[in-house]
Design a protein around this motif. Structure first.
Motif, PDB file in Angstrom:
ATOM      1  N   SER A  34       0.835  -1.216   0.000  1.00 51.36           N
ATOM      2  CA  SER A  34       0.000   0.000   0.000  1.00 51.36           C
ATOM      3  C   SER A  34       0.864   1.259   0.000  1.00 51.36           C
ATOM      4  CB  SER A  34      -0.942   0.009   1.207  1.00 51.36           C
ATOM      5  OG  SER A  34      -0.249   0.378   2.393  1.00 51.36           O
ATOM      6  N   HIS A  47     -15.075   4.953   0.861  1.00 48.20           N
ATOM      7  CA  HIS A  47     -14.678   3.734   1.573  1.00 48.20           C
ATOM      8  C   HIS A  47     -14.801   3.861   3.093  1.00 48.20           C
ATOM      9  CE1 HIS A  47     -13.379   1.914  -2.154  1.00 48.20           C
ATOM     10  NE2 HIS A  47     -12.611   2.951  -2.415  1.00 48.20           N
ATOM     11  N   LEU A  58     -14.759   0.555   4.733  1.00 44.22           N
ATOM     12  CA  LEU A  58     -13.462  -0.125   4.844  1.00 44.22           C
ATOM     13  C   LEU A  58     -12.585   0.482   5.933  1.00 44.22           C
ATOM     14  CD1 LEU A  58     -12.245  -0.761   1.199  1.00 44.22           C
ATOM     15  CD2 LEU A  58     -12.857  -2.446   2.939  1.00 44.22           C
ATOM     16  N   LEU A  59     -12.687   1.791   6.030  1.00 49.68           N
ATOM     17  CA  LEU A  59     -11.894   2.482   7.045  1.00 49.68           C
ATOM     18  C   LEU A  59     -12.352   2.047   8.443  1.00 49.68           C
ATOM     19  CD1 LEU A  59      -9.588   4.409   6.687  1.00 49.68           C
ATOM     20  CD2 LEU A  59     -11.171   6.313   6.813  1.00 49.68           C
ATOM     21  N   SER A  94     -11.120  -1.332   9.153  1.00 52.37           N
ATOM     22  CA  SER A  94      -9.683  -1.397   9.441  1.00 52.37           C
ATOM     23  C   SER A  94      -9.376  -1.106  10.909  1.00 52.37           C
ATOM     24  CB  SER A  94      -8.918  -0.420   8.550  1.00 52.37           C
ATOM     25  OG  SER A  94      -9.063   0.910   9.022  1.00 52.37           O
ATOM     26  N   THR A 145      -5.210   0.360   4.706  1.00 51.75           N
ATOM     27  CA  THR A 145      -6.468   0.825   4.117  1.00 51.75           C
ATOM     28  C   THR A 145      -6.397   2.305   3.747  1.00 51.75           C
ATOM     29  OG1 THR A 145      -7.698  -0.839   5.334  1.00 51.75           O
ATOM     30  CG2 THR A 145      -8.953   1.035   4.532  1.00 51.75           C
ATOM     31  N   LEU A 203     -14.716  -6.207   3.498  1.00 55.30           N
ATOM     32  CA  LEU A 203     -13.435  -6.550   2.877  1.00 55.30           C
ATOM     33  C   LEU A 203     -13.599  -7.250   1.538  1.00 55.30           C
ATOM     34  CD1 LEU A 203     -11.282  -7.946   5.822  1.00 55.30           C
ATOM     35  CD2 LEU A 203     -10.860  -5.872   4.506  1.00 55.30           C
ATOM     36  N   ALA A 230     -14.418  -3.274  -2.666  1.00 58.85           N
ATOM     37  CA  ALA A 230     -13.146  -3.470  -1.958  1.00 58.85           C
ATOM     38  C   ALA A 230     -12.186  -4.336  -2.771  1.00 58.85           C
ATOM     39  CB  ALA A 230     -13.406  -4.107  -0.596  1.00 58.85           C
ATOM     40  N   PHE A 276      -8.472  -3.094  -3.898  1.00 56.42           N
ATOM     41  CA  PHE A 276      -7.235  -3.706  -3.427  1.00 56.42           C
ATOM     42  C   PHE A 276      -6.509  -4.477  -4.531  1.00 56.42           C
ATOM     43  CE2 PHE A 276      -9.366  -3.390   0.873  1.00 56.42           C
ATOM     44  CZ  PHE A 276      -8.476  -2.462   1.383  1.00 56.42           C
TER      45      PHE A 276
END
Ligand code: ADP
Ligand code: MG
Length: 703
Positions: A171, A368, A371-372, A375, A472, A545, A550, A554
């Motif tokens: 990342s 996102h 997703l955050l 995380s 993330t 995820l 997502a 990713f």
């Protein structure tokens, strides 16, 4: 007085720093190492052999007998397997220590017992560790003696990441590459790398070891599963920033020394909100080193606490009803020619590059948010996020008055002509200087707050690795940069295009900005109106995820493959179910073997007293009432205990990980609460001498 500690002398003493490499390596080898560090690529075996020898010599000179590939499996903590530097002795029985380049670069721990979420069956046990040359090797001094630790990434035989470091490094490369495209558009062609920097503020509790050992719940699950609130909690606000107690001070002094030796820039220390709660913050550094160092901080805290007759509790919520612990993850991105992309300057309204970066981050966080939030989830953090505690489970961004005003102008009129300044703060005392005010006040309730030249992600749990959150963060920002660069690189008129894009992003994603009180009920309603996700628990967040969104994100940036994401989702369910199962079993044990027997004893005392008082011809109403009250609660406890035993048995027999995790959350946790309630009430009425475990008051105030 204690002896003088020379910080400059001890700092980095146990680290094989760049400086030490420069001293010990031939010039050309050092150059090769430095090049790989800065630009990536692979070290030649010839160079690796030289580095390994120099590293071993340094380690042995400093007392090391073993080395280990130090890695970060999906357990969230670190793993190590020690190998001595010993080799086969010669005929005469003489042994010469050795450490080869191959051993430095690659390891092969038997990895079958680490969580892999189905990525690897246990019969395919091969896992590889690979040296992360960007994070320095160090010596860990423990009862085992000094161990040379080589920070490594950990992958399966088929190349899938089985750890937290590999995706993080991926990342970092992604955000670097995409951010370079952005700065290039603004004429910065000299930058060759953009680095994500992180400064994690670590909160923790200390507890006396003798008391800790009388609490199976603390020992097995890291948090108290029973316990009534003490008469005094944190309401007086006298602990926050208060004078540090002597015993805690001695701990902090040792902790700092150990950390400085490891090259960790332990900088700030203070008491936190709750009694016996404290914080340590290092100076920010490159994200992957910050992650490694945060692991060392947590580990060292635990070790040093034991030396001081205490235990360090990193759990997010060791005590119900008392402030929990988090880890503020301060994050920024800077070019290798010194430009912090999050630096607004004095006139952010005129700083187009900053505004574009800000617009991209607004887009990233809004797109996102799920997703955050994911995380930052771990089992303990469920007690903070979404449980009426700091911060809420809803992701929003705090920009502060100045930037919010700029965004508003841009959205409404397409341009921002003015900017609010902080001005002077008059102290009203002639001998005190007037203070230059920041343009923006702080907001302690925001999960993602702009704080001058960085974002502070406040959701992260105190016990969690910060690798996930930063992976993330880097990923979502890389995506937004990429999409912006795709448009802007093709634009005929850059100035117009960038202006339009900033306006478009800010308009579309303005809903993510919230400057008010994030703890209020109104915000929960308002966020719902705005369509912002409010994901209440770790396991509800897990499926984010593997959403199409997502996976696309990713995979596009090569950070996680779909298989890796699926495995991580699976591990979340497994971890959750296992953790709650331990808690349930601990409660069953404590209730059945400690609390209920103590209460039974107390009922006998009361019953005897009723009989005796009556026999003496006096009125025994009080004793009788008390006995009735206690018996009623005892009965409730016993009922709940039986119910919990059944629920636990059913849960632990389940085979589908997701179903099992939800069963533990919805059913087992509810029964655990049912068992706890009468127990905590009994604690308030049962004779103190009979109560079998230390109370909250003792745990928190006897440090
Ligand atoms: P607080 O008042 O919230 O404790 P501080 O200013 O003390 O905030 O900083 C907290 C953390 O943020 C520290 O670890 C600090 O090194 C880190 N930090 C400061 N500037 C940056 C930056 N530009 N990028 C990342 N982290 C930073
Ligand atoms: Mg902070």
């Amino acid at each position: 007085m204690s002896e003088v500690m020379n910080v400059e002398e001890i700092f980095g003493k146990n680290v094989f720093t760049l400086g030490k490499m420069k001293e010990r390596l031939p010039k050309d080898v050092f150059k090769e190492v430095k090049k790989v560090m800065d630009q990536g690529g692979e070290l030649s075996m010839a160079a690796a052999n030289v580095v390994a020898k120099a590293m071993k010599d340094w380690a042995v000179e400093n007392g090391a007998t073993h080395y280990t590939h130090w890695f970060q499996p999906l357990t969230g903590i670190t793993a190590e397997k020690h190998d001595a530097f010993v080799t086969h002795p010669d005929e005469m029985g003489k042994m010469i220590t050795e450490f080869s380049g191959k051993e430095l670069i690659k390891g092969e721990p038997d990895a079958s017992s680490f969580p892999s979420g189905g990525l690897r069956a246990t019969f395919e046990a091969r896992g590889y560790t690979a040296w992360d040359i960007t994070s320095p090797a160090f010596l860990k001094e423990a009862a085992t003696g000094a161990i040379l630790c080589i920070p490594t990434a950990f992958c399966s035989y088929t190349g899938e990441a089985l750890d937290k470091k590999t995706p993080l490094l991926r990342s970092m490369e992604a955000v670097s590459k995409q951010a370079l495209r952005i700065v290039k558009l603004f004429g910065n062609t000299e930058a060759t790398r953009v680095t994500a920097s992180v400064g994690p503020e670590q909160e923790y509790f200390l507890v006396d070891e003798k008391l800790y050992k009388q609490r199976p719940d603390l020992m097995f699950s890291g948090r108290t599963l029973f316990g009534a609130l003490p008469p005094k909690g944190q309401e007086m606000e006298d602990h926050y920033f208060g004078v540090i107690r002597e015993r805690v001070g001695a701990f902090m002094k040792d902790l700092n020394e150990e950390l400085w030796k490891l090259g960790v820039t332990a900088k700030t220390q203070h008491n936190e909100v709750a009694p016996a709660q404290h914080e340590l913050a290092p100076i920010y550094e490159t994200a992957n080193i910050a992650v490694d160092h945060n692991q060392l901080v947590m580990e060292t805290m635990k070790r040093v606490a034991v030396k001081h007759g205490m235990r360090c509790l990193l759990h997010e919520k060791p005590y119900a009803g008392v402030n929990g612990s988090g880890k503020h993850d301060n994050w920024s991105i800077t070019t290798d020619n010194g430009v912090n992309l999050l630096e607004p300057g004095d006139t952010p309204n005129e700083n187009i590059q900053f505004l574009l970066v800000l617009a991209c981050i607004m887009k990233a966080v809004d797109t996102h948010a799920d997703l955050l939030r994911q995380s930052a989830s771990d089992v303990g953090n469920d007690h903070r996020l979404g449980a009426n505690e700091a911060p809420p489970a809803i992701i929003s961004m705090f920009l502060g008055e100045q930037l919010e005003d700029v965004v508003k102008q841009l959205v409404e009129t397409g341009s921002a002509d003015s900017v609010k300044h902080g001005g002077k703060l008059e102290t009203g005392v002639s001998t005190l200087p007037d203070l230059q005010k920041d343009a923006t006040d702080r907001n302690r309730t925001s999960p993602f707050a702009f704080t001058g030249n960085k974002f502070e992600f406040r959701m992260v749990g105190s016990a969690d690795s910060i690798a996930g959150p930063n992976t993330t963060l880097n990923a979502i920002v890389a995506e937004a940069f990429c999409e912006a660069a795709d448009i802007l690189e093709k634009a005929d008129d850059f100035d117009v295009a960038v202006h339009d894009l900033i306006k478009e992003y800010m308009t579309k994603h303005q809903r993510i900005v919230f400057n008010g009180n994030g703890y209020s009920d109104e915000w929960v309603k308002e966020a719902e109106k705005r369509g912002l996700p409010n994901i209440k628990s770790m396991i509800e967040a897990a499926s984010t995820l593997t959403s199409d969104k997502a996976v696309a994100l990713f995979e596009k940036f090569g950070i996680y493959t779909e298989a890796e994401l699926k495995s991580r989702e699976e591990i979340i369910y497994e971890t959750y179910a296992k953790s709650i199962n331990i808690e349930a079993l601990t409660m069953i044990d404590m209730a059945g073997k400690q609390i209920i027997p103590a209460v039974v004893k107390y009922t006998k005392v009361l019953a005897d007293s009723v009989v005796a008082v009556k026999a003496a011809g006096a009125d025994a109403t009080v004793q009788t009432d008390l006995l009735k009250q206690v018996s009623k609660k005892l009965e409730a406890m016993q009922k709940a205990l039986v119910k919990l035993e059944k629920a636990e048995a059913k849960g632990s027999a389940m085979t589908d990980a997701k179903e099992q995790a939800f069963y533990y959350k919805d059913t087992v946790m509810a029964v655990m609460a049912e068992l706890r309630k009468p127990a905590d009430e009994l604690e308030m009425i049962v004779d103190k001498d009979l109560w079998p475990i230390p109370t909250y008051g003792e745990l928190m105030f006897e440090v």
